[in-house]
Design a protein around this motif. Structure first.
Motif, mmCIF file in Angstrom:
data_model
loop_
_atom_site.group_PDB
_atom_site.id
_atom_site.type_symbol
_atom_site.label_atom_id
_atom_site.label_comp_id
_atom_site.label_asym_id
_atom_site.label_seq_id
_atom_site.Cartn_x
_atom_site.Cartn_y
_atom_site.Cartn_z
ATOM 1 N N LYS A 1 0.866 -1.181 0.000
ATOM 2 C CA LYS A 1 0.000 0.000 0.000
ATOM 3 C C LYS A 1 0.899 1.225 0.000
ATOM 4 O O LYS A 1 1.827 1.309 0.800
ATOM 5 C CB LYS A 1 -0.919 0.003 1.220
ATOM 6 N N GLY A 2 0.661 2.157 -0.915
ATOM 7 C CA GLY A 2 1.469 3.351 -0.950
ATOM 8 C C GLY A 2 1.701 3.834 -2.367
ATOM 9 O O GLY A 2 1.024 3.430 -3.309
ATOM 10 N N TRP B 1 -1.064 6.113 -6.279
ATOM 11 C CA TRP B 1 -1.521 5.473 -5.043
ATOM 12 C C TRP B 1 -2.093 4.109 -5.412
ATOM 13 O O TRP B 1 -3.076 4.024 -6.151
ATOM 14 C CB TRP B 1 -2.573 6.331 -4.351
ATOM 15 N N ARG B 2 -1.490 3.088 -4.901
ATOM 16 C CA ARG B 2 -1.902 1.731 -5.295
ATOM 17 C C ARG B 2 -1.956 0.811 -4.079
ATOM 18 O O ARG B 2 -1.351 1.053 -3.035
ATOM 19 C CB ARG B 2 -0.998 1.152 -6.364
ATOM 20 N N SER C 1 -6.604 9.532 -10.672
ATOM 21 C CA SER C 1 -5.691 9.689 -11.813
ATOM 22 C C SER C 1 -4.278 9.951 -11.302
ATOM 23 O O SER C 1 -3.553 10.771 -11.854
ATOM 24 C CB SER C 1 -6.149 10.848 -12.710
ATOM 25 N N SER C 2 -3.895 9.257 -10.240
ATOM 26 C CA SER C 2 -2.573 9.470 -9.652
ATOM 27 C C SER C 2 -1.514 8.645 -10.382
ATOM 28 O O SER C 2 -1.808 7.601 -10.946
ATOM 29 C CB SER C 2 -2.593 9.111 -8.162
ATOM 30 N N LEU D 1 -5.200 5.223 -7.804
ATOM 31 C CA LEU D 1 -6.276 5.555 -6.884
ATOM 32 C C LEU D 1 -6.230 7.026 -6.473
ATOM 33 O O LEU D 1 -5.167 7.661 -6.448
ATOM 34 C CB LEU D 1 -6.188 4.682 -5.632
ATOM 35 N N ALA D 2 -7.411 7.552 -6.098
ATOM 36 C CA ALA D 2 -7.484 8.904 -5.541
ATOM 37 C C ALA D 2 -7.166 8.872 -4.052
ATOM 38 O O ALA D 2 -6.746 9.878 -3.477
ATOM 39 C CB ALA D 2 -8.875 9.493 -5.770
ATOM 40 N N GLY D 3 -7.377 7.736 -3.426
ATOM 41 C CA GLY D 3 -7.110 7.586 -1.997
ATOM 42 C C GLY D 3 -7.524 6.212 -1.539
ATOM 43 O O GLY D 3 -8.019 5.393 -2.324
ATOM 44 N N TYR D 4 -7.321 5.958 -0.245
ATOM 45 C CA TYR D 4 -7.597 4.647 0.336
ATOM 46 C C TYR D 4 -8.706 4.738 1.386
ATOM 47 O O TYR D 4 -8.881 5.773 2.025
ATOM 48 C CB TYR D 4 -6.350 4.094 1.041
ATOM 49 N N ASP D 5 -9.385 3.627 1.560
ATOM 50 C CA ASP D 5 -10.271 3.518 2.709
ATOM 51 C C ASP D 5 -9.405 3.482 3.971
ATOM 52 O O ASP D 5 -8.447 2.724 4.046
ATOM 53 C CB ASP D 5 -11.118 2.245 2.601
ATOM 54 N N LYS D 6 -9.748 4.299 4.967
ATOM 55 C CA LYS D 6 -8.911 4.432 6.157
ATOM 56 C C LYS D 6 -8.830 3.150 6.982
ATOM 57 O O LYS D 6 -7.911 2.988 7.785
ATOM 58 C CB LYS D 6 -9.434 5.573 7.035
ATOM 59 N N SER D 7 -9.775 2.248 6.781
ATOM 60 C CA SER D 7 -9.783 1.013 7.573
ATOM 61 C C SER D 7 -8.853 -0.053 7.012
ATOM 62 O O SER D 7 -8.673 -1.107 7.618
ATOM 63 C CB SER D 7 -11.201 0.446 7.652
#
Length: 362
Positions: free
Chosen positions: A258-259, A266-267, A307-308, A283-289
């Motif tokens: 993750k990172g 972001w993958r 679109s990262s 990814l635009a971001g991650y689920d915090k969980s």
């Protein structure tokens, strides 16, 4: 399995081999009837051709693991993890080779099973195998240490594991000492964690990586050229979707990476029980969980379409928003990508069919 005695074989000279053969012949080891090393209860053996379905085979495997667990005190999911790793990296059998009748896929080379200096590389005598430092043990109680007998193989694995202790850390050390391969140790620990968490062997369910609907589009883009960062091919499928659309896990698995990645932005990378690595990029971001080492289930939210990528951490907008989905298979030494498009269509169609059947019921 990789040889425990790889370095020993290299260092030993033919003089040592000759001396061992002479000693063995003079002592009459084949007549020794000493008891098995630990004196633990024995376990019954089965054949895979005794069962009519894959579900029955899975149930029989789990029963075998549990029997060996009761006999040795080693948790069943550790036996399952070693066996699963062996079966996921197994080479395809030759067309003219006989079908195996074993329930498990753990294979041990003759030099390891019988002992590297044993003149009889097909030895099944527990006493002579032990004399030559071999791996094989009798786990079925028939007086033989047979590498084609599942109970004997699992009992032999247990004998190795018990030399290091019973904690999770001890298990990791024992696996490393067996394979001398960090990738193998990582995979087996991941599989053990998954089996322990779910309490079952069947972790075969899948989900489409995006919520079903008409807001996304995709086609097979496998092998097309890419130029950013150097000439390379496209190892995956691009699913174009609105910025921020939910990205879901396609499988039961464990979050391995993750990172940021300069290509994928972001993958997240998820390892499933079949030793396949599922790669979700841009990814635009991650689920915090969701964190590294966490267990995920099919359909669980892991992040959002973005679109990262194609630059330093935080680079955005060099291409339209989409999810790059790739899938890789580990073969023990190398990991290679294959076209995920057929699987994506299969998962999408299956999910649509399930939704239709659900509506009919209601």
């Amino acid at each position: 399995m990789l040889s425990l005695f790889q370095n020993i074989i290299i260092r030993r000279t033919m003089l040592c081999l000759c001396a061992a053969v002479i000693l063995w012949g003079g002592c009459g080891i084949s007549d020794i009837t000493a008891a098995q090393g630990s004196g633990l209860p024995v376990v019954n053996n089965s054949r895979v051709d005794s069962y009519s379905s894959s579900a029955d085979i899975g149930a029989a495997r789990k029963e075998l693991y549990e029997q060996m667990s009761a006999a040795t005190g080693i948790p069943w999911f550790r036996f399952a993890a070693v066996d699963q790793y062996e079966r996921t990296i197994a080479k395809k059998s030759k067309p003219d080779s006989p079908a195996t009748t074993r329930l498990t896929g753990i294979t041990i080379t003759p030099a390891v099973w019988s002992g590297p200096l044993n003149p009889n590389q097909g030895d099944t005598s527990p006493a002579s195998i032990s004399f030559f430092g071999g791996f094989g043990r009798d786990g079925s109680g028939d007086g033989l240490a047979d590498p084609e007998n599942d109970a004997d193989v699992l009992y032999s694995v247990a004998n190795h594991l018990l030399q290091y202790g019973d904690s999770a850390n001890d298990f990791s050390i024992a696996i490393w000492e067996y394979y001398h391969n960090g990738r193998a140790a990582q995979r087996i620990n991941q599989f053990a964690k998954l089996f322990e968490h779910f309490g079952r062997l069947d972790l075969s369910g899948n989900a489409f990586p995006l919520p079903l609907g008409n807001l996304y589009s995709y086609r097979s883009t496998w092998g097309t050229g890419r130029s950013w960062g150097g000439a390379r091919i496209h190892e995956g499928t691009d699913l174009f979707a609105p910025q921020g659309m939910t990205v879901r896990s396609t499988c039961y698995g464990i979050v391995e990476t993750k990172g940021w990645n300069r290509y994928g932005g972001w993958r997240i990378g998820i390892r499933d029980i079949e030793n396949r690595y599922h790669y979700y990029a841009h990814l635009a971001g991650y689920d915090k969980s969701v964190s590294r080492g966490d267990i995920v289930t099919p359909g669980q939210t892991i992040g959002w379409v973005g679109s990262s990528g194609y630059g330093n951490p935080g680079t955005q907008g060099k291409f339209p928003p989409h999810l790059h989905y790739g899938i890789y298979r580990d073969r023990g030494i190398i990991e290679w990508a294959f076209d995920p498009y057929p699987l994506l269509k299969q998962w999408e169609n299956k999910e649509y069919k399930a939704l239709k059947n659900k509506k009919k019921v209601h």
